[in-house]
Design a protein around this motif. Sequence first.
Motif, PDB file in Angstrom:
ATOM      1  N   LYS A 274      18.961  -1.270   8.711  1.00  0.00           N
ATOM      2  CA  LYS A 274      19.052  -2.220   7.610  1.00  0.00           C
ATOM      3  C   LYS A 274      18.047  -1.840   6.514  1.00  0.00           C
ATOM      4  CE  LYS A 274      21.091  -5.726   7.234  1.00  0.00           C
ATOM      5  NZ  LYS A 274      20.841  -5.765   5.997  1.00  0.00           N
ATOM      6  N   ALA A 276      18.825  -2.043   3.349  1.00  0.00           N
ATOM      7  CA  ALA A 276      19.133  -2.800   2.130  1.00  0.00           C
ATOM      8  C   ALA A 276      18.052  -3.838   1.860  1.00  0.00           C
ATOM      9  CB  ALA A 276      20.476  -3.513   2.293  1.00  0.00           C
ATOM     10  N   PRO A 306      21.770 -16.015   5.034  1.00  0.00           N
ATOM     11  CA  PRO A 306      21.652 -15.647   6.448  1.00  0.00           C
ATOM     12  C   PRO A 306      20.736 -14.431   6.574  1.00  0.00           C
ATOM     13  CG  PRO A 306      23.799 -14.988   5.567  1.00  0.00           C
ATOM     14  CD  PRO A 306      23.128 -15.818   4.514  1.00  0.00           C
ATOM     15  N   LEU A 309      19.589  -9.165   9.902  1.00  0.00           N
ATOM     16  CA  LEU A 309      18.909  -8.478  10.998  1.00  0.00           C
ATOM     17  C   LEU A 309      18.735  -9.427  12.189  1.00  0.00           C
ATOM     18  CD1 LEU A 309      17.853  -5.678  11.392  1.00  0.00           C
ATOM     19  CD2 LEU A 309      15.732  -6.328  10.268  1.00  0.00           C
ATOM     20  N   PHE A 330      13.690  -2.657   8.116  1.00  0.00           N
ATOM     21  CA  PHE A 330      12.705  -2.172   7.142  1.00  0.00           C
ATOM     22  C   PHE A 330      11.806  -3.328   6.736  1.00  0.00           C
ATOM     23  CE2 PHE A 330      13.167   2.173   5.562  1.00  0.00           C
ATOM     24  CZ  PHE A 330      14.137   2.600   6.443  1.00  0.00           C
ATOM     25  N   LYS A 344       7.712  -9.097  12.553  1.00  0.00           N
ATOM     26  CA  LYS A 344       9.129  -8.994  12.162  1.00  0.00           C
ATOM     27  C   LYS A 344       9.962  -8.392  13.294  1.00  0.00           C
ATOM     28  CE  LYS A 344       9.425  -8.551   7.824  1.00  0.00           C
ATOM     29  NZ  LYS A 344       9.358  -8.031   6.460  1.00  0.00           N
TER      30      LYS A 344
HETATM   31  O1  C5P Z   1      11.843 -10.449   6.341  1.00  0.00           O
HETATM   32  P1  C5P Z   1      12.174  -9.366   5.397  1.00  0.00           P
HETATM   33  O2  C5P Z   1      13.197  -9.750   4.373  1.00  0.00           O
HETATM   34  O3  C5P Z   1      10.988  -8.683   4.785  1.00  0.00           O
HETATM   35  O4  C5P Z   1      12.867  -8.264   6.362  1.00  0.00           O
HETATM   36  C1  C5P Z   1      13.294  -7.056   5.874  1.00  0.00           C
HETATM   37  C2  C5P Z   1      14.349  -6.485   6.781  1.00  0.00           C
HETATM   38  O5  C5P Z   1      15.285  -7.496   7.122  1.00  0.00           O
HETATM   39  C3  C5P Z   1      15.163  -5.405   6.103  1.00  0.00           C
HETATM   40  O6  C5P Z   1      15.566  -4.492   7.101  1.00  0.00           O
HETATM   41  C4  C5P Z   1      16.318  -6.179   5.511  1.00  0.00           C
HETATM   42  O7  C5P Z   1      17.451  -5.371   5.315  1.00  0.00           O
HETATM   43  C5  C5P Z   1      16.549  -7.238   6.557  1.00  0.00           C
HETATM   44  N1  C5P Z   1      17.056  -8.515   6.022  1.00  0.00           N
HETATM   45  C6  C5P Z   1      18.269  -8.966   6.458  1.00  0.00           C
HETATM   46  N2  C5P Z   1      18.759 -10.161   5.998  1.00  0.00           N
HETATM   47  C7  C5P Z   1      18.050 -10.911   5.130  1.00  0.00           C
HETATM   48  C8  C5P Z   1      16.799 -10.462   4.701  1.00  0.00           C
HETATM   49  C9  C5P Z   1      16.323  -9.252   5.162  1.00  0.00           C
HETATM   50  O8  C5P Z   1      18.915  -8.295   7.259  1.00  0.00           O
HETATM   51  N3  C5P Z   1      18.562 -12.040   4.701  1.00  0.00           N
END
Ligand code: C5P
Length: 407
Positions: A274, A276, A306, A309, A330, A344
């Motif tokens: 992930k 993005a 949502p 991850l 990430f 995380k």
């Molecule tokens: O908690 P944070 O947003 O910093 O986490 C970053 C990681 O979580 C990244 O890998 C990002 O792609 C993923 N993420 C996700 N869904 C979200 C927010 C972040 O999958 N709504």
Amino acid sequence: MKPLTGKTIVLGISGGIAAYKAATLCSRLVSWGASVRVIMTEGATRFITPLTLQTLSRHPVATDVFDERDAAVVQHIDWADAADLVIVAPATANVIGKMANGIADDMLTTTLLAATAPIIVAPAMNVHMWEHPAVIENVNKLAARGVRFVEPGTGQLACGYVGKGRLAEPEEIAEAAAAWLTGPRPLAGRKVLVTAGGTVERIDPVRYITNDSSGKMGFALAEAARDYGAEVTLICAKTDEKPPGGVEVVRVQSAADMHEAVLRRLGAVDAVVKAAAVADYRPAVRHDAKIKKSGETLTLELVRNPDILQAIGEWKEAHPGERAPFTIGFAAETGDLEKYATDKLARKKCDLIVANDVSQPGAGFGTDTNIASVFGPEGLVESIPLSAKRQVAERIWQLAAERMNRA
Ligand code: C5P
């Protein structure tokens, strides 16, 4: 030992002026030890003679699908089966169009349709032809099927134009072939999903909230996975970069779209990365009409998106018998990497977290380089110093592949 000893390469030459450069390519592949079988289209034989290629490859050159010289075999099937790799160089717009649409009307296109080996295509044509929507569509179609492109270069074209369309240098094509045939393939047989870019959260038809993600890290991960032998799906939100060839590209806009696209594929992939930058919030209301200017202030209410991850982690817990993807998240932080990354990792139930301190020069959004610390459940796994995103991507996949194989 020569790098391509024991490898059989079918070299298809189609009818463009750059056909003469295929002679240099053929001779380079032979000097690296490959057994090269040359197929020329009728057009190619107008530019360079089969005798030249026969002499360089030390094998007869095929030009006619009906010219069956050996009664024991059907030649186009025999050559297609024997190939470890097929190269089409130069590839004209015409041959690319035929490949994209499954047309087999000569020795080269018939062999291409019968081949199950990887295919490298090196296009060469006029700049306007290269930019024609039909050619773009055909190239994308082939790339989605796993065909690798060695992109044409920019410069003086034989037709007098200056632009993109020159056949890549024979050296570059030979190197792409050698990399494909001899490079490490720690992800061979694996299916991976990579997300990249910044999500777009619509306010109204002309306005949205997004972020600074360039998509470069995700694209580097998709490209490295492809070169390591994986079948790659790239779920791509907003980015100005061109996605790598040879991967399936799925375009999405919002976090909700990405959530849907990722969850739909769980159970069918071995790894999810992930990369993005997903918006944590979206406007509570998406207006169908453009919001009109009115008062001195405007308040937008945002609601939580949502966490994709986290949803993957939950999916894994809810589906214990199913193919659980190895999950890499990430974390873009501005300090205290270890604390935030390990938190995380536990909260989102990831297998690895790649943390970058985006306050350091050369790391994070938009740059071509990154500095990353990779954390696993046991803590810091590795600190990757300032390196090209592609190199960072390769190291991440090496670490992931070791752990996936161990599991
Ligand atoms: O908690 P944070 O947003 O910093 O986490 C970053 C990681 O979580 C990244 O890998 C990002 O792609 C993923 N993420 C996700 N869904 C979200 C927010 C972040 O999958 N709504």
